[in-house]
Design a protein around this motif. Structure first.
Motif, PDB file in Angstrom:
ATOM      1  N   LEU A   1     -23.023   0.423 -21.099  1.00 24.90           N
ATOM      2  CA  LEU A   1     -24.089  -0.069 -21.981  1.00 24.90           C
ATOM      3  C   LEU A   1     -23.556  -1.059 -23.009  1.00 24.90           C
ATOM      4  O   LEU A   1     -24.286  -1.943 -23.457  1.00 24.90           O
ATOM      5  CB  LEU A   1     -24.779   1.098 -22.677  1.00 24.90           C
ATOM      6  CG  LEU A   1     -25.636   1.981 -21.782  1.00 24.90           C
ATOM      7  CD1 LEU A   1     -26.177   3.167 -22.567  1.00 24.90           C
ATOM      8  CD2 LEU A   1     -26.755   1.196 -21.147  1.00 24.90           C
ATOM      9  N   ALA A   2     -22.283  -0.921 -23.375  1.00 25.76           N
ATOM     10  CA  ALA A   2     -21.689  -1.854 -24.332  1.00 25.76           C
ATOM     11  C   ALA A   2     -21.659  -3.266 -23.772  1.00 25.76           C
ATOM     12  O   ALA A   2     -21.679  -4.235 -24.524  1.00 25.76           O
ATOM     13  CB  ALA A   2     -20.281  -1.408 -24.701  1.00 25.76           C
ATOM     14  N   GLY A   3     -21.626  -3.391 -22.457  1.00 25.35           N
ATOM     15  CA  GLY A   3     -21.639  -4.712 -21.849  1.00 25.35           C
ATOM     16  C   GLY A   3     -23.011  -5.359 -21.867  1.00 25.35           C
ATOM     17  O   GLY A   3     -23.134  -6.565 -21.641  1.00 25.35           O
ATOM     18  N   VAL A   4     -24.040  -4.593 -22.137  1.00 27.56           N
ATOM     19  CA  VAL A   4     -25.405  -5.108 -22.147  1.00 27.56           C
ATOM     20  C   VAL A   4     -25.817  -5.556 -23.556  1.00 27.56           C
ATOM     21  O   VAL A   4     -26.465  -6.582 -23.717  1.00 27.56           O
ATOM     22  CB  VAL A   4     -26.395  -4.028 -21.639  1.00 27.56           C
ATOM     23  CG1 VAL A   4     -27.818  -4.515 -21.726  1.00 27.56           C
ATOM     24  CG2 VAL A   4     -26.057  -3.641 -20.201  1.00 27.56           C
ATOM     25  N   VAL A   5     -25.410  -4.798 -24.551  1.00 24.58           N
ATOM     26  CA  VAL A   5     -25.783  -5.087 -25.934  1.00 24.58           C
ATOM     27  C   VAL A   5     -24.857  -6.175 -26.478  1.00 24.58           C
ATOM     28  O   VAL A   5     -23.635  -6.010 -26.446  1.00 24.58           O
ATOM     29  CB  VAL A   5     -25.682  -3.814 -26.806  1.00 24.58           C
ATOM     30  CG1 VAL A   5     -26.044  -4.115 -28.248  1.00 24.58           C
ATOM     31  CG2 VAL A   5     -26.552  -2.714 -26.233  1.00 24.58           C
TER      32      VAL A   5
END
Length: 60
Positions: A27-31
Motif C-alpha cells: 500500500l505504501a507504493g500506492v500512496v
C-alpha cells in the motif's frame, strides 16, 4: 509497481515477516510519498534485525 511488489514480497519472505507487513509495504507504493517515508523506517528495522541475528563463531 509490479517490480516494487516483487521486491516487497522478496524482502518479506527473506525477513520472515507477517502478511500484514507485506500489505502495508504494498500500500505504501500506492500512496504518494508514503513509500519514501516507510522505506527509511523499514531500512532501519531490517538493519537492526540483521545486526541482532549475526552469530559470531568462537575462535578455535
Amino acid at each position: 509497481y509490479v517490480v516494487y511488489l516483487i521486491g516487497c514480497f522478496w524482502l518479506n519472505q527473506q525477513m520472515r515477516w507477517t502478511l500484514g507487513r507485506y500489505i502495508v509495504l504494498a500500500l505504501a507504493g500506492v500512496v504518494p510519498v508514503m513509500s519514501f517515508i516507510l522505506e527509511r523506517r523499514i531500512h532501519r528495522q531490517v538493519e537492526a534485525e540483521l545486526e541482532a541475528a549475526v552469530v559470531v563463531a568462537p575462535k578455535s
